[in-house]
Design an enzyme around this catalytic site. Structure first.
Site, PDB file in Angstrom:
ATOM      1  N   HIS A  35       0.840  -1.199   0.000  1.00 20.28           N
ATOM      2  CA  HIS A  35       0.000   0.000   0.000  1.00 20.28           C
ATOM      3  C   HIS A  35       0.880   1.257   0.000  1.00 20.28           C
ATOM      4  O   HIS A  35       0.472   2.304  -0.486  1.00 20.28           O
ATOM      5  CB  HIS A  35      -0.907   0.041   1.238  1.00 20.28           C
ATOM      6  CG  HIS A  35      -1.976  -1.006   1.240  1.00 20.28           C
ATOM      7  ND1 HIS A  35      -1.736  -2.291   1.632  1.00 20.28           N
ATOM      8  CD2 HIS A  35      -3.286  -0.945   0.895  1.00 20.28           C
ATOM      9  CE1 HIS A  35      -2.856  -2.998   1.547  1.00 20.28           C
ATOM     10  NE2 HIS A  35      -3.806  -2.204   1.095  1.00 20.28           N
ATOM     11  N   ASP A  44      -4.958  -6.469  -7.440  1.00 19.27           N
ATOM     12  CA  ASP A  44      -5.123  -5.692  -6.221  1.00 19.27           C
ATOM     13  C   ASP A  44      -5.326  -4.245  -6.678  1.00 19.27           C
ATOM     14  O   ASP A  44      -5.169  -3.912  -7.859  1.00 19.27           O
ATOM     15  CB  ASP A  44      -3.905  -5.839  -5.304  1.00 19.27           C
ATOM     16  CG  ASP A  44      -4.243  -5.615  -3.836  1.00 19.27           C
ATOM     17  OD1 ASP A  44      -5.305  -5.023  -3.550  1.00 19.27           O
ATOM     18  OD2 ASP A  44      -3.444  -6.018  -2.975  1.00 19.27           O
TER      19      ASP A  44
END
Length: 381
Positions: free
Chosen positions: A234, A304
């Site tokens: 992230h 993702d």
């Protein structure tokens, strides 16, 4: 003697007129409620996108409703936390509110809409007790207990909750191996069942079985393995070249052989042993070469979030989409929840893909390949 011929002649004229009027009537109707017999490229492209949005309710003026109707958006993802506002209740406030929201979203689509959520249990739990939802436990808790009946029971409660409020796709379970105890995004959050592949396989099967019994599909993640990493994708690029091993493929191999997987989510991890140039999500060698060709996986592959920093810090929007398609990704996940909220993101993504096809960079047959996989996935709903 001439009356019968006059009768049939008049009847013929009347029937001919009715057929002409019927033809004119049907041909003048806009095709807004059904997919055309020969599916358009635009329709196929729209089905490849899964996008997030902000709002506890939606109406005809909300961009996501317009995108579902006009772009044939294939999926949406809901969340409780809004990163930009740093507040909760992005899409989730209560049982009745979520059910009404998912009904409105589903009604806007002409084909089944994938309505997804990250609901693993434990730390990654979008349906909080404070909003009236049942408590959950982590994968780690279940793996340590190592009782299949308990895992099935916990997953069944989760699946019933999801099904009851309109979700049909859970972005879970995690089948990463708990190799690195200091992994900030897997181990420290209790998201792995175990470092033992057999335990992971055993409990993933129970998790998936419980969900599918409630008509909720599962997405295992994060291929080809995020459990050995030292960083969080992230926040930036994660290099697992020196720590990843093929042992991390064992849950995928076993579950694919058991025909237990219908969707797989990729990891934004870089592994020079698999591809010296691109992270897994953008790697043809990893997605097509390893997952498709070596492991013989034929189901849907979901990226993702393409707005995670492991992607955005190194690749532009257009480049990331191109490489993901070339890699073999079927559904491009754009959560629209990474700080830069963009109501045009789905339209921009569709335009990029359309242009890639028109320029001959991506073949239409490649789009059709993903479209067929997505429709096969939706046939299970």
């Amino acid at each position: 003697m001439h009356r019968p011929s006059l009768h049939f002649g008049a009847l013929f004229l009347v029937l001919s007129s009715l057929l002409v009027l019927q033809s004119i009537s049907y041909s003048s109707l806009p095709n807004v409620s059904e997919e055309p017999l020969e599916t358009s490229l635009k329709f196929k492209i729209g089905q490849m996108l899964m996008v997030g949005f902000s709002g506890l309710k939606v109406d005809d003026q909300h961009f996501v409703i317009r995108d579902i109707r006009e772009l044939n958006l294939g999926g949406v993802i809901l969340s409780d936390y809004d990163v930009a506002d740093q507040t909760y209740q992005r899409n989730i406030k209560s049982h009745d509110q979520v059910r009404q929201l998912t009904e409105a979203l589903q009604q806007a689509s002409t084909v089944p809409l994938l309505i997804a959520i990250d609901h693993e249990g434990g730390a990654v739990n979008r349906l909080k007790e404070s909003c009236g939802f049942p408590p959950t436990v982590s994968h780690e808790y279940l793996g340590n207990l190592n009782d299949r009946a308990t895992t099935y029971g916990e997953a069944l409660t989760m699946a019933k909750t999801l099904s009851g409020i309109g979700f049909n796709l859970n972005l879970a379970p995690v089948i990463d191996l708990n190799i690195n105890p200091d992994n900030p995004i897997i181990a420290r959050k209790g998201r792995s069942f175990s470092e033992d592949p057999e335990i992971v396989i055993r409990h993933a099967l129970e998790f998936i079985r419980a969900h599918e019994e409630q008509d909720v599909l599962c997405t295992v993640k994060h291929f080809p393995g995020h459990g050995s990493a030292n960083e969080d994708s992230h926040l930036g690029m994660v290099n697992v070249s020196d720590v990843w091993s093929r042992t991390e493929l064992e849950p995928y191999r076993a579950l694919i052989q058991d025909d237990a997987i219908k969707a797989i989510m990729t990891a934004h991890v870089f592994n020079s042993n698999l591809d010296p140039d691109y992270p897994a999500t953008l790697s043809h060698k990893t997605i097509t070469g390893l997952l498709r060709n070596e492991l013989n996986y034929e189901g849907v592959v979901i990226s993702d979030d393409l707005q995670m920093k492991a992607i955005t810090e190194y690749y532009g929007f257009e480049r990331a989409i191109q490489k993901a398609l070339e890699a073999g990704i079927d559904i491009l996940l754009i959560t629209n929840n990474s700080g830069d909220y963009d109501e045009t993101v789905a339209r921009r993504a569709c335009a990029v893909i359309q242009q890639l096809v028109e320029d001959g960079i991506i073949r239409e047959a490649r789009i059709d390949q993903s479209y067929q996989r997505i429709q096969r996935l939706k046939s299970f709903l």
